[in-house]
Every structure is written in structure tokens, then in C-alpha cells.
Motif scaffolding. Sequence first.
Motif, short mmCIF file in Angstrom:
data_model
loop_
_atom_site.label_atom_id
_atom_site.label_comp_id
_atom_site.label_asym_id
_atom_site.label_seq_id
_atom_site.Cartn_x
_atom_site.Cartn_y
_atom_site.Cartn_z
N GLU A 48 0.83 -1.21 0.00
CA GLU A 48 0.00 0.00 0.00
C GLU A 48 0.86 1.26 0.00
O GLU A 48 0.57 2.23 -0.70
N PHE A 49 1.95 1.26 0.77
CA PHE A 49 2.86 2.41 0.78
C PHE A 49 3.46 2.60 -0.62
O PHE A 49 3.46 3.71 -1.16
N ALA A 86 0.98 4.00 -3.21
CA ALA A 86 0.75 5.44 -3.06
C ALA A 86 1.95 6.22 -3.60
O ALA A 86 1.78 7.26 -4.26
N LEU A 87 3.13 5.73 -3.37
CA LEU A 87 4.34 6.37 -3.88
C LEU A 87 4.39 6.26 -5.41
O LEU A 87 4.70 7.24 -6.10
N PHE A 88 4.06 5.11 -5.94
CA PHE A 88 4.04 4.88 -7.38
C PHE A 88 3.06 5.84 -8.06
O PHE A 88 3.37 6.44 -9.09
N ASP A 89 1.85 5.97 -7.48
CA ASP A 89 0.84 6.86 -8.07
C ASP A 89 1.38 8.27 -8.23
O ASP A 89 1.12 8.93 -9.23
N SER A 90 2.14 8.72 -7.25
CA SER A 90 2.69 10.07 -7.31
C SER A 90 3.84 10.16 -8.31
O SER A 90 3.90 11.09 -9.11
N GLN A 91 4.73 9.19 -8.28
CA GLN A 91 5.92 9.27 -9.11
C GLN A 91 5.69 8.93 -10.58
O GLN A 91 6.36 9.46 -11.45
N VAL A 144 -0.62 12.32 3.74
CA VAL A 144 -1.44 11.78 4.83
C VAL A 144 -1.55 10.26 4.68
O VAL A 144 -1.40 9.51 5.64
N ASN A 145 -1.80 9.79 3.46
CA ASN A 145 -1.90 8.35 3.22
C ASN A 145 -0.57 7.66 3.46
O ASN A 145 -0.53 6.59 4.08
N LEU A 146 0.53 8.25 2.99
CA LEU A 146 1.84 7.63 3.21
C LEU A 146 2.15 7.53 4.70
O LEU A 146 2.64 6.50 5.16
#
Length: 191
Positions: A41-42, A45-50, A59-61
Motif C-alpha cells: 500500500e505504501f 501510493a508512492l508509485f501513483d505520485s511518481q 497523509v496516506n503515506l
Amino acid sequence: MTILTNYVTLATRTESIGADTNNISYRLHHSAIGLSTEIIEFNEALFDSQYLNKPLDTVNLLEEVGDLSWYAAIACSDLGNSFDNVLQEPNYREDEKFGFYSRMLSTEIGNFLDKCKRHIYYRKEYDIDELKSIVCLIVKLIANLAKVLNADYEDILSKNILKLQKRYPEKYSDYNAINRDLETERQVLEA
């Protein structure tokens, strides 16, 4: 007394009691599986941003850092570790970023899960000292993710406990685990 001193006790208050929580194998397996899903999940969320050009949802991270900590607390509880003891030796490197710590954490979580797999399917006895070492490194890497996010790790742990207290006002329940009030939980995390 800081949150680091009593986080393991506070976190395990909301642990599922559906199986034998006095059995070290059950609790370590729960921890290893949970850590595996939370690092996914971490990383998502990082992938979606990058890579998908979505805004970084800090907040999610930070929530995922808290959730990773919760699962690590189960292992610490079984192995006799506390977060304040584990985090006495700093190992943060300012030149490293998200990718380094999330890859290292994924690797160590995989290593922990492999030890559980070998215990379950090959009947290999746990090397408790080795498990303690792996879990200590996992907790340090989780704390380092907080630093990379410019967040106070103790604040993340406190918010994680507050979120879980909202979800489970009395104690763990299957109903509350499935029927979460995500809006209320997000408000707790944003406060």
C-alpha cells in the motif's frame, strides 16, 4: 513516558483475537503478512505520485507508516522488543530517499515472511535472535520512512493509536475491521 515506550502495548490492544494470540507462530505470521500488505500500500501510493502524476498524498503515506508500525508492534510484542529500545541506534542517511528505504523495507519484510514460511511449511524452528534482528531493522526502516517524509515518528505512532481507538472503541471486532469509517479516520490523521 513517550509513545515509543508504550506503543507496543497500545497497538496490540486492537489485535485480532480470533486465533491463538498466545502462540508465537500465529502472531509472527500475522505480523509478517500484515507488513507485506502494508508495504505494498505504501509503494502503491508512492508509485501513483511518481509515475501516474497524481499528487503525493502525504497523509496516506504517513498512515501506511503507522500501519506498518502496528504490524511490527505485534512482532516486537512476541519477541520482547520495544520501540524505544529498537530506535536507540540511529541509522538514517539523509542522502537516501523514498525508494531506498521502501526497497530496503520490502526486502526485510520479505526476509521476515520467508522465515515464517520456512517455519510453517518446512517445520524449521525459529532462530529468535535472528528474528529479533530482522524486526529491529524493520522498525528502524519504518522510522526512516517517517524522516524522509519530514514527519515526527512519535506523532505518527500517536495518530495510529488514535485512529485505531476510533475504529475499535472497546477492543478489536471483525465488524469494525470490515466496516470502517474512513472519513473519520482520515480526520484523525489530518489533525
